[in-house]
Design an enzyme around this catalytic site. Sequence first.
Site, PDB file in Angstrom:
ATOM      1  N   GLY A  16       0.806  -1.223   0.000  1.00 57.35           N
ATOM      2  CA  GLY A  16       0.000   0.000   0.000  1.00 57.35           C
ATOM      3  C   GLY A  16       0.836   1.268   0.000  1.00 57.35           C
ATOM      4  N   GLY A  18       1.130   3.190  -2.553  1.00 55.90           N
ATOM      5  CA  GLY A  18       0.321   4.178  -3.259  1.00 55.90           C
ATOM      6  C   GLY A  18      -0.689   4.826  -2.329  1.00 55.90           C
ATOM      7  CB  CYS A 380     -14.909   2.759 -23.766  1.00 54.70           C
ATOM      8  SG  CYS A 380     -13.778   3.317 -25.034  1.00 54.70           S
ATOM      9  CG  HIS A 513     -12.560   4.941 -20.045  1.00 55.26           C
ATOM     10  ND1 HIS A 513     -12.782   3.615 -19.773  1.00 55.26           N
ATOM     11  CD2 HIS A 513     -12.077   4.983 -21.310  1.00 55.26           C
ATOM     12  CE1 HIS A 513     -12.428   2.881 -20.819  1.00 55.26           C
ATOM     13  NE2 HIS A 513     -12.003   3.691 -21.760  1.00 55.26           N
ATOM     14  CD  GLU A 515     -13.837   3.933 -16.282  1.00 59.52           C
ATOM     15  OE1 GLU A 515     -14.812   4.575 -16.707  1.00 59.52           O
ATOM     16  OE2 GLU A 515     -13.205   3.107 -16.982  1.00 59.52           O
TER      17      GLU A 515
HETATM   18  N1  GLN Z   1     -11.325  -1.274 -28.323  1.00 52.89           N
HETATM   19  C1  GLN Z   1     -12.158  -0.131 -28.447  1.00 52.89           C
HETATM   20  C2  GLN Z   1     -11.478   0.995 -29.210  1.00 52.89           C
HETATM   21  O1  GLN Z   1     -10.291   1.008 -29.344  1.00 52.89           O
HETATM   22  C3  GLN Z   1     -12.632   0.353 -27.092  1.00 52.89           C
HETATM   23  C4  GLN Z   1     -11.521   0.791 -26.186  1.00 52.89           C
HETATM   24  C5  GLN Z   1     -11.952   0.931 -24.746  1.00 52.89           C
HETATM   25  O2  GLN Z   1     -12.947   0.359 -24.332  1.00 52.89           O
HETATM   26  N2  GLN Z   1     -11.195   1.672 -23.968  1.00 52.89           N
HETATM   27  O3  GLN Z   1     -12.143   1.888 -29.662  1.00 52.89           O
END
Ligand code: GLN
Length: 538
Positions: A16, A18, A380, A513, A515
């Site tokens: 840990g 990090g 994504c 993303h 997240e």
């Molecule tokens: N493989 C897909 C792309 O390159 C999605 C990539 C991802 O989910 N980060 O567009």
Amino acid sequence: MARYIFVTGGVVSSLGKGLSSASLAYLLKSQGYKVRLRKMDPYLNVDPGTMSPFQHGEVFVTDDGAETDLDLGHYERFTNISSKQSDNITTGRIYSDVIKRERKGGYLGKTVQVIPHITNRIKEFIKKDITNEDFVICEIGGTVGDIESLPFLEAIRQFSNEHGKSKTLFIHLTFVPFLKSSDEIKTKPTQHSVKELRSIGIHPDIIICRSQQSIPLDQRKKISLFCNVPIDNVIETVDVRTIYEAPISFFNQKLDKQVLKYFNIKSKRKPNLSPWKKITKIVLNTKKSVNIAIIGKYVNLKDAYKSLDEALIHGGISNKVKINLIRIESDHLKNNEIKKRLKNISGLLIPGGFGKRGTEGKILAIKYARENKIPFLGICFGMQMAIVEFARNELKLKKAGSSELDKKCYPVIGLINEWDKNGEIIKGTDKNLGGTMRLGLYEAKLRNNSAINRIYKSDSVKERHRHRYEVNNNLKNQFEKKGLIFSGMSPDDKLPEIIELKNHPWFIGVQFHPEFKSRPLAPHPLFSSFIKAAKNHK
Ligand code: GLN
């Protein structure tokens, strides 16, 4: 000049470092200081972008588009300080820079060596792009004694020698095991690890001892004596009940106080621990839970979706529910099992991904969530698969697919030049693999009165991307006629960024993303909303 704190680890990995670095950073920031966190990784990959999550866990993406170690995610989540490209370096990058310079004759005929050329480059990295920071916390990956980390340790030794002890501090994190058979806490591994560190010229100023139970004073005295560190600087860190307790625990153990004392500076104000106390209480006392299924390729590896797991927990915190994550391997998901596997699910999440393996299972699951009105979040690759599913089953384009997975398909997902004759394929500065991705922050305009517009409470958002392929925008009208709305678009209106389904309680796909930007103290609105929908799902 900034003060530099170097964090090394000993005895075993995964102690840990990090989290300790991030907690210290929070405590210092909260007392009014400007802090920066950096990570040096000893592996030979130039960055973790090309590494499989099986090898090294998630690849964390920064605002400025760097693909970095997942520890930078911890740093951001705990401090809310956005990391930059310049905050993560690997042995591979250092060597590649030095060799490039050598090829250009940059060393004027000298013999290029680890000392001083590699170590000089590491020292440049440590100081690069630092302006008015009060503290720079640099974590050195790996464990003391590894061959790989030696150049980094040598570089920080030199750095301290050059800048003086008043500007540099060494923290060493070790493991203090408890032996059941003899009912004893053992300090010997710590002594050995410190001896190893001292043999390369680094004398730790603070030792953090990770232990399963509190270390008695006698044992701490022993560590102090044998390791030549003042007793107040032998700091214990006992396993916490939730990671959100870590800043509180380090404050109670006076880590920040000892750091400030070492540098001979006073705290500007008391650190604010109440938000951590509040969420610790929520996490520990929440009884009600929701079942969220996550279907992916790497579900069995704990750190492969680190930021995602965290973001879901954050969403749970804001809704006062526990997240019961049900991880489903996409490879073996067959049509006749979908119903059984997803029976008690209140929300389905398909995360980012690359490559063909397991995709048909994901598509089947999305169809099930769409038809059975189960809240769905596609991230994504997850959004791309939702487009493929809808195209095949609702637009009746049987050959619809992604050109990433099948070159002969009808590309509802493709490289932009495959579906737009004027579209320019994304080009990074690097022509190699990893240099053709859309990386980092990009803006999306949100459609008025859409679900996403209500969730973000804004007309535009900037989120982090990491992908090569894009949704084919030529089919927008066809999709929308059937109820799948492109509710977020790139500012030039070319690239679909967000999709949502009408007549469904919660069905959203995002090309980015989210997240990476969720914080325990500021849960991301998309995750809060997704978990809320899951909580309301019957
Ligand atoms: N493989 C897909 C792309 O390159 C999605 C990539 C991802 O989910 N980060 O567009």
